[in-house]
Design an enzyme around this catalytic site. Sequence first.
Site, PDB file in Angstrom:
ATOM      1  N   CYS A 129       3.291   1.795   2.926  1.00 18.33           N
ATOM      2  CA  CYS A 129       4.544   0.797   2.519  1.00 18.33           C
ATOM      3  C   CYS A 129       5.505   1.704   1.997  1.00 18.33           C
ATOM      4  O   CYS A 129       6.788   1.879   2.252  1.00 18.33           O
ATOM      5  CB  CYS A 129       4.298  -0.515   1.798  1.00 18.33           C
ATOM      6  SG  CYS A 129       3.403  -1.577   2.842  1.00 18.33           S
ATOM      7  N   ASP A 151     -16.533  -6.801  -5.989  1.00 23.39           N
ATOM      8  CA  ASP A 151     -16.058  -7.129  -4.740  1.00 23.39           C
ATOM      9  C   ASP A 151     -17.252  -6.905  -3.503  1.00 23.39           C
ATOM     10  O   ASP A 151     -18.429  -5.922  -3.989  1.00 23.39           O
ATOM     11  CB  ASP A 151     -14.884  -6.179  -4.172  1.00 23.39           C
ATOM     12  CG  ASP A 151     -14.239  -6.367  -2.664  1.00 23.39           C
ATOM     13  OD1 ASP A 151     -14.036  -7.974  -2.277  1.00 23.39           O
ATOM     14  OD2 ASP A 151     -14.155  -5.504  -2.226  1.00 23.39           O
ATOM     15  N   ASP A 203     -12.211  -1.949  -4.041  1.00 28.87           N
ATOM     16  CA  ASP A 203     -11.850  -0.888  -3.644  1.00 28.87           C
ATOM     17  C   ASP A 203     -10.407  -1.101  -2.660  1.00 28.87           C
ATOM     18  O   ASP A 203      -9.755  -0.403  -2.120  1.00 28.87           O
ATOM     19  CB  ASP A 203     -12.781  -0.277  -2.395  1.00 28.87           C
ATOM     20  CG  ASP A 203     -13.076  -1.180  -1.087  1.00 28.87           C
ATOM     21  OD1 ASP A 203     -12.853  -2.495  -1.491  1.00 28.87           O
ATOM     22  OD2 ASP A 203     -13.411  -1.036  -0.199  1.00 28.87           O
ATOM     23  N   ASP A 223      -7.957  -6.318  -4.275  1.00 24.47           N
ATOM     24  CA  ASP A 223      -8.737  -6.212  -5.770  1.00 24.47           C
ATOM     25  C   ASP A 223      -7.842  -5.907  -6.894  1.00 24.47           C
ATOM     26  O   ASP A 223      -8.252  -6.013  -7.972  1.00 24.47           O
ATOM     27  CB  ASP A 223      -9.981  -5.293  -5.399  1.00 24.47           C
ATOM     28  CG  ASP A 223     -10.766  -5.841  -4.265  1.00 24.47           C
ATOM     29  OD1 ASP A 223     -11.074  -6.770  -4.292  1.00 24.47           O
ATOM     30  OD2 ASP A 223     -11.299  -4.668  -3.920  1.00 24.47           O
ATOM     31  N   CYS A 275      -4.586  19.459 -38.783  1.00 23.32           N
ATOM     32  CA  CYS A 275      -5.314  18.046 -39.241  1.00 23.32           C
ATOM     33  C   CYS A 275      -4.931  16.746 -38.963  1.00 23.32           C
ATOM     34  O   CYS A 275      -3.518  17.019 -38.373  1.00 23.32           O
ATOM     35  CB  CYS A 275      -5.866  18.014 -40.603  1.00 23.32           C
ATOM     36  SG  CYS A 275      -4.437  18.009 -41.821  1.00 23.32           S
ATOM     37  N   CYS A 295       0.774  -1.218   0.000  1.00 18.47           N
ATOM     38  CA  CYS A 295       0.053  -0.026  -0.043  1.00 18.47           C
ATOM     39  C   CYS A 295       0.918   1.119   0.121  1.00 18.47           C
ATOM     40  O   CYS A 295       1.946   1.269  -0.103  1.00 18.47           O
ATOM     41  CB  CYS A 295      -0.962   0.194   1.177  1.00 18.47           C
ATOM     42  SG  CYS A 295       0.075   0.182   2.900  1.00 18.47           S
ATOM     43  N   CYS A 349      -1.158  16.166 -39.962  1.00 23.34           N
ATOM     44  CA  CYS A 349      -0.172  16.895 -38.998  1.00 23.34           C
ATOM     45  C   CYS A 349       0.096  16.241 -37.786  1.00 23.34           C
ATOM     46  O   CYS A 349       1.282  15.976 -37.511  1.00 23.34           O
ATOM     47  CB  CYS A 349      -0.579  18.465 -38.515  1.00 23.34           C
ATOM     48  SG  CYS A 349      -1.030  19.568 -39.957  1.00 23.34           S
TER      49      CYS A 349
END
Length: 981
Positions: free
Chosen positions: A61, A649, A854, A858, A132, A58, A135
Amino acid sequence: MATNFWSLACTRFQNNSNLLPRPHYPSMPKYPAGISLPESRLPTNESTAFFSVNGMTCSACAGSVEKAIKRLPGIREAVVDVLNAKARVQFYPSFVNLDQICEAINDVGFEASIVNDEMTERCRIHIIGMTCTSCSKTLESTIQAIRGVQNAQVALATEEAEVCFDPRILNYNQLLQAIEESGFEALLISTEEDVSKIQLQVDGVRSEKSMRVIGSSLEALPGVLGINIDPALSKLSLSYKPNVTGPRNIIQVIESTGSGRFKATIFPEEQGREAYKKEEIKQYYRSFLWSMIFTIPVFLSSMVFTYIPGIKDVLDAKIVNMMTVGELLRWVLSSPVQFITGRRFYTGSYKALRHGSANMDVLIGLGTNAAYFYSVYMVLRSATSSDFKATDFFETSSMLISFILLGKYLEVLAKGKTSEAIVKLMKLVPETATLLTFDNDGNVIREEEIDSRLIQKNDVIKVISGSKVASDGVVVWGQSHVNESMITGEAKPVAKRTDDTVIGGTLNENGVLHVRATHVGSESALSQIVRLVESAQMAKAPVQKIADRISKFFVPMVIVLSLTTWLVWFLTGKYGGYPKSWIPSSMDSFELALQFGISVMVIACPCALGLATPTAVMVATGVGASKGVLIKGGQALESAHKVNCIVFDKTGTLTVGKPVVVKTKLLKNMVLKEFYELVAATEVNSEHPLAKAIVEYAKKFKEEDNNQTWPEALDFISITGHGVKAIVQNKEVVAGNKSLMLDQNIFIPVEAEEILKEIEEMAQTGILVSIDRKLTGVLAISDALKPSARDVISILEAMKVKSIMVTGDNWGTAKSIANEVGIDDIIAVAKPDMKAEEVKRLQSLGHTVAMVGDGINDSPALVAADVGMAIGAGTDIAIEAADIVLMKSNLEDVITAIDLSRKTFSRIRLNYIWALGYNLLSIPIAAGVLFPSTQFRLPPWIAGAAMAASSVSVVCSSLQLKYYKRPKKLDTLDIQGIRVV
């Protein structure tokens, strides 16, 4: 109550005391105006190394690793990437070596090793001069060919390039130079580095030398990376490291340089691309007006006045031989239009042809020049002949340029509106802030109102009731309720007190807060959201490849068609292929053929094709952001509209994600207050949501106590996925699931087994508590379903989207939750890799799969899915892994994201049908296919107007997405009171 996902990265300041009676900070650090070590004393042999860091899960860490590295001497910068398990370190080898850096990382509990990966840096560049798709494709190929460039994307709609390159081979300045040598102007927007920018107005400057002196003083200030001086405006543009210095330090250096004679303020004009956009709109408007001033007389003298007696006689009066007043007048008036207001088309054509490509400017240049110089030839011939009567087309070239400029003006005006969502986001930040100054004892001694752009890290800002928070930060004094709906979508004001994080741009509804700034400038939550939306607008949708492929041969094909048209009509007329009555009285067969050829050349519109996808993606991502759905680019949009299966989840996704204790059952004779004191003292050391729920519940037993602290827990151990263990008041406390009790050889009586079974059947989580190895109590913790969960699943079913639930929770709880929301397919006790495997299995069956989650667990599934959707209140790593971020943490936004993507791609298909249909229909008409049967022909100036209108119409079509409304079924949920937003 949703938590804004960006605030999760904010620094938390631990403070054990409650709200202080007055703003007094005895431990507040002193913030010096500058850094004592001059830049000249820093070693110059800087190196950069990459490390593989295993074990990080995370952002906390990542923070630990970063702090460990930065504590070493000789470290200039350290950036840790959790998702890819890597760290990039800039250091001075004379102070520290690679082995010492590895050792420092290993000492904080992670495994580090040196990697020799290809180094990559990323930058975004604003490109001026693209007209355009041809280009943008040419420039993209040019950048890709530069040695050291790993990947490049050029977006016509945003007029930006995103370039990944190896910094050991290439730098930003070399990139900008290479782009400018390609014939385009380039401005650096942003880099991957932690860099902030500011523009300052310096008053009191008397000469250019003074500006150079100021520049030299600033170059010596640590943290200043680059300075651009504009002596004419007394303007300084600086880039700097916000961790090292800040705008007030810079201003202090400027004002101390000239013995108090210089005064520096924020430059008053708008900065960057917005200022350029406004100037571009003004330039096209001015060019169009000037063009019309000359074109209208040319048109009148050619098309109107020739039918008015008197005026006609004046215009037909001979000057030299057969040359008339009208011909000379039209020549004189059309020349400024051709060569001054039309100069941009010559410049664009030259740049394109110089690199072996052809763009829209080439078509316009060829068409207008053919009409203009043929007319010049005719006028000169009549001036040298006594019997030759000329027919000129000066009105064709003038009107063609005028209508194209009008089209370009309307196009840039419309394109500017596609990014309105970003402008609205940036306007959330207040213009001013109240800065607090403290004495050595931490007492407030002065309040000063400053420009909010002058806020620096660790400044303490006062936020009064009814005002907006000026910067992301942490509350150090005061309590209030803050309305965060503009960022998180959470309608209910959020209570804030000491140590709580706040987000810049949110509204303080009552009370006074003192906030210490933690994230300023480019680090702020709003800046990150804006950056995410901008990156999304840069990313090309796969469907864009259609236009890219067509653009490669479109312009050359049109030129060939134009020349073929002219040649066929000319030869057919020369050899009597059609009656002479077809030729207008004022022309011959050559001139008629020329008009057909010019019409074909100018009516073809590659711009409409090039704008069909990116303008729609720009508007859609902006609309999504305004509705709390952050979409990371065209790829995510395109995949989302195909989704027919969603994997959910459970915790924090289908449920609220805020567990609460709902029931306590004691198995031994014990006072409930004493029981919870022991359990809370153990659980308070854990960061697990269930532990927090237990501690929060236990607080109610201490409401009447003067002592609000928990007893000390000794020998605390957290067993991941099972529970906790500690010694509290000389008693061994073990709290966790059934597996933990069995592992600890603690007997579970039948009564406890029955209670656990009952709890799981009610979709709750059971926590067993053992004191001195005797099972003492069972806690039931409930994480309530989100109110709209069942209805969302029902609506998805109506949209023919299958729903599946995958959770790490036990089967009993999983089945109960699934039954409540109406999901038939469930997988329980699933580890992170099992979730990803399930996603892959569904994909192998032919499903386009979206994953909604979340948590850290996951992330693998979010990456594996065709579309990963992260709940905004989730963890940083889940958000990084996702393609779409649901900022409001509302489950209904899953439907909004899918519905918005479907409507966006319907609009893109419509744009392509129009753009392709326009060209397929208009080119044959311009070539004269209707002329033999109807005598209808398209004059070149009308063809030019049609071409300009086609681009504008595509942009306006995309702008219709601004009025997107989510499905009515979701509004019905709000009316029924299922959700309050």
